[in-house]
Write an enzyme that holds these catalytic residues in place. Structure first.
Site, PDB file in Angstrom:
ATOM      1  N   TRP A 105       0.829  -1.216   0.000  1.00 30.88           N
ATOM      2  CA  TRP A 105       0.000   0.000   0.000  1.00 30.88           C
ATOM      3  C   TRP A 105       0.855   1.255   0.000  1.00 30.88           C
ATOM      4  O   TRP A 105       0.548   2.227  -0.704  1.00 30.88           O
ATOM      5  CB  TRP A 105      -0.984  -0.028   1.163  1.00 30.88           C
ATOM      6  CG  TRP A 105      -1.954  -1.154   0.976  1.00 30.88           C
ATOM      7  CD1 TRP A 105      -1.994  -2.321   1.673  1.00 30.88           C
ATOM      8  CD2 TRP A 105      -2.965  -1.266  -0.040  1.00 30.88           C
ATOM      9  NE1 TRP A 105      -2.981  -3.139   1.160  1.00 30.88           N
ATOM     10  CE2 TRP A 105      -3.583  -2.520   0.115  1.00 30.88           C
ATOM     11  CE3 TRP A 105      -3.405  -0.428  -1.071  1.00 30.88           C
ATOM     12  CZ2 TRP A 105      -4.619  -2.958  -0.713  1.00 30.88           C
ATOM     13  CZ3 TRP A 105      -4.437  -0.856  -1.895  1.00 30.88           C
ATOM     14  CH2 TRP A 105      -5.037  -2.111  -1.711  1.00 30.88           C
ATOM     15  N   ASP A 175      -1.289   6.402   6.648  1.00 30.43           N
ATOM     16  CA  ASP A 175      -2.378   5.540   6.181  1.00 30.43           C
ATOM     17  C   ASP A 175      -2.614   4.495   7.269  1.00 30.43           C
ATOM     18  O   ASP A 175      -1.823   3.572   7.435  1.00 30.43           O
ATOM     19  CB  ASP A 175      -1.981   4.880   4.856  1.00 30.43           C
ATOM     20  CG  ASP A 175      -3.023   3.861   4.380  1.00 30.43           C
ATOM     21  OD1 ASP A 175      -4.052   3.687   5.058  1.00 30.43           O
ATOM     22  OD2 ASP A 175      -2.790   3.245   3.324  1.00 30.43           O
ATOM     23  N   LYS A 199     -12.391  -1.940   7.449  1.00 28.01           N
ATOM     24  CA  LYS A 199     -11.727  -2.951   8.284  1.00 28.01           C
ATOM     25  C   LYS A 199     -12.159  -2.788   9.742  1.00 28.01           C
ATOM     26  O   LYS A 199     -12.799  -3.668  10.295  1.00 28.01           O
ATOM     27  CB  LYS A 199     -10.221  -2.863   8.145  1.00 28.01           C
ATOM     28  CG  LYS A 199      -9.757  -3.220   6.730  1.00 28.01           C
ATOM     29  CD  LYS A 199      -8.632  -2.379   6.303  1.00 28.01           C
ATOM     30  CE  LYS A 199      -8.413  -2.293   4.815  1.00 28.01           C
ATOM     31  NZ  LYS A 199      -8.576  -3.480   4.026  1.00 28.01           N
TER      32      LYS A 199
HETATM   33  N1  PMP Z   1      -4.237   1.255   2.491  1.00 30.08           N
HETATM   34  C1  PMP Z   1      -4.292   0.102   3.170  1.00 30.08           C
HETATM   35  C2  PMP Z   1      -3.344  -0.103   4.308  1.00 30.08           C
HETATM   36  C3  PMP Z   1      -5.223  -0.882   2.819  1.00 30.08           C
HETATM   37  O1  PMP Z   1      -5.277  -2.024   3.496  1.00 30.08           O
HETATM   38  C4  PMP Z   1      -6.100  -0.640   1.745  1.00 30.08           C
HETATM   39  C5  PMP Z   1      -7.168  -1.627   1.320  1.00 30.08           C
HETATM   40  N2  PMP Z   1      -7.052  -2.893   1.680  1.00 30.08           N
HETATM   41  C6  PMP Z   1      -5.983   0.559   1.054  1.00 30.08           C
HETATM   42  C7  PMP Z   1      -5.061   1.496   1.461  1.00 30.08           C
HETATM   43  C8  PMP Z   1      -6.884   0.861  -0.112  1.00 30.08           C
HETATM   44  O2  PMP Z   1      -8.144   1.100   0.369  1.00 30.08           O
HETATM   45  P1  PMP Z   1      -9.406   1.344  -0.556  1.00 30.08           P
HETATM   46  O3  PMP Z   1      -9.742   0.041  -1.179  1.00 30.08           O
HETATM   47  O4  PMP Z   1     -10.424   1.823   0.436  1.00 30.08           O
HETATM   48  O5  PMP Z   1      -9.048   2.378  -1.551  1.00 30.08           O
END
Ligand code: PMP
Length: 364
Positions: A105, A175, A199
């Site tokens: 991520w 994040d 989550k």
């Molecule tokens: N950052 C992290 C740490 C994630 O776990 C996720 C999704 N699993 C995201 C960003 C992306 O999130 P989204 O699908 O809500 O755009």
């Protein structure tokens, strides 16, 4: 479906929600607080929704002890849109932002930031397969960095920071999608924290952004309105129609968290739950191998693997039959991933530990 038939849902997100939250949402589905309307049916400009938005905001403010000089926004576009909005708002073309990369991520976040300005990767554990986080004091920040970005919990690799990163005056952007509210954090160490809700906070489709007022003053002018953090904050997340249902559920999750003892109690429970799984891995004589290095092991996403891909697949298939869903690791790293967020019950973890021991015994 009766409540008895609910299974243990190890999904990484969207993920298990607290049963009392689902029950309350069910009970209020057709008529919220005697209005004769569902939350999904009334205007986001109504007094009804105003009180729902306020409850969600106050809930997060209380649970994370967010001071008054921070705004709490409920946006759309997922955490992924924040990968872009953060640099669009805070990184000029000539400027530099520091990125700490501890998994998939953070890698994506840095890729988007490069479209706006200079990105200095001050830490990457990619060569090591994303198993570690930097030690306290290990990072060298760029002089004049506009901000430093990191991912407090890498959901795919199961790698988590155990401390609030301090950048000595450089604004810290985090994040926290997959560990927000899993433990208390020192919010005053952060300039901006964002998290997709799906989550620990609620359903998908809402992203919570907690941002300090002085950071909003630095937002570059002439942004598109819907991408302009300052404009969104000034309009209390309501420049357009927000995800009213998602915000309502976040409010209910906050209520549940309060009743359960808040972030500190979650931390205790989550550490206990994850310790059960890591102990099962460590005491398996190498039958199971954990992915992350010990001091970076995630309390939310426990990643491990068996000796072969065939065994990984068999493990997941048989676990599903045994009532444990969502254990397959992310396709990029394979193996097994047990996501055990706040709402995931301890009994499910104990069930998985029993299953792991039995599986190892039968499949020697
Ligand atoms: N950052 C992290 C740490 C994630 O776990 C996720 C999704 N699993 C995201 C960003 C992306 O999130 P989204 O699908 O809500 O755009």
């Amino acid at each position: 479906m009766t409540v008895e038939k609910r299974i243990f849902n190890f999904s990484a997100g969207p993920a298990v929600l607290p049963l009392p939250v689902l029950e309350k949402a069910r009970d209020e589905l057709l008529s919220w607080h005697g209005t004769g309307m569902s939350v999904m049916e009334f205007s986001h400009r109504s007094l009804h929704f105003e009180s729902i938005l306020e409850a969600a905001e106050k809930g997060i403010r209380r649970l994370l002890t967010v001071p008054e000089n921070y705004r709490i926004l409920f946006l759309q576009g997922g955490a992924s849109l924040q990968f872009s909005m953060v640099p669009m708002n805070l990184l000029g073309h000539q400027d530099t932002a520091d990125y700490v990369i501890t998994g998939a991520w953070g890698t994506k976040a840095a890729r988007e930031a490069r479209r706006c300005g200079n990105v200095n990767i001050i830490y990457s554990d990619e060569a090591n397969g994303f198993r570690a986080v930097p030690k306290v004091g290990e990072l060298n920040f760029s002089r004049d960095a506009s901000y430093i970005h990191y991912t407090s919990n890498e959901t795919i690799h199961g790698v988590e920071f155990k401390y609030d990163l301090d950048a000595f005056g450089i604004p810290v952007v985090c994040d926290a999608s997959s560990n927000i509210l899993s433990k208390p954090i020192d919010i005053e160490k952060y300039a901006l924290v964002y998290a997709g809700a799906q989550k620990n906070l609620g359903p998908s489709g809402v992203t919570v952004v907690i941002v300090r007022d002085d950071i909003l003053e630095r937002v570059a002018v002439n942004q598109h309105s819907m991408l302009d953090l300052r404009a969104l904050a000034r309009n209390s997340s309501m420049l357009n129609t927000p995800n009213t249902w998602g915000i309502y559920l976040i409010g209910l999750v906050c209520e549940w968290l309060d009743a359960e003892g808040g972030a500190a109690m979650m931390q205790r429970r989550n550490e206990e739950k994850s310790a059960l799984l890591y102990d099962a891995i460590d005491s398996s004589d190498g039958y199971y191998t954990g992915h992350a290095e010990r001091d970076a092991r995630s309390v939310m996403n426990v990643t491990f693997r068996l000796r072969t891909n065939e065994l990984n697949d068999k493990f997941c298939d048989e676990a599903t039959v045994a009532g444990m869903d969502g254990l397959k690791g992310h396709r990029t790293i394979g193996g097994i991933r047990a996501s055990i967020y706040n709402a995931f019950p301890r009994e499910g973890v104990e069930g998985l530990v029993d299953f792991m021991r039995e599986f190892a015994r039968v499949n020697e």
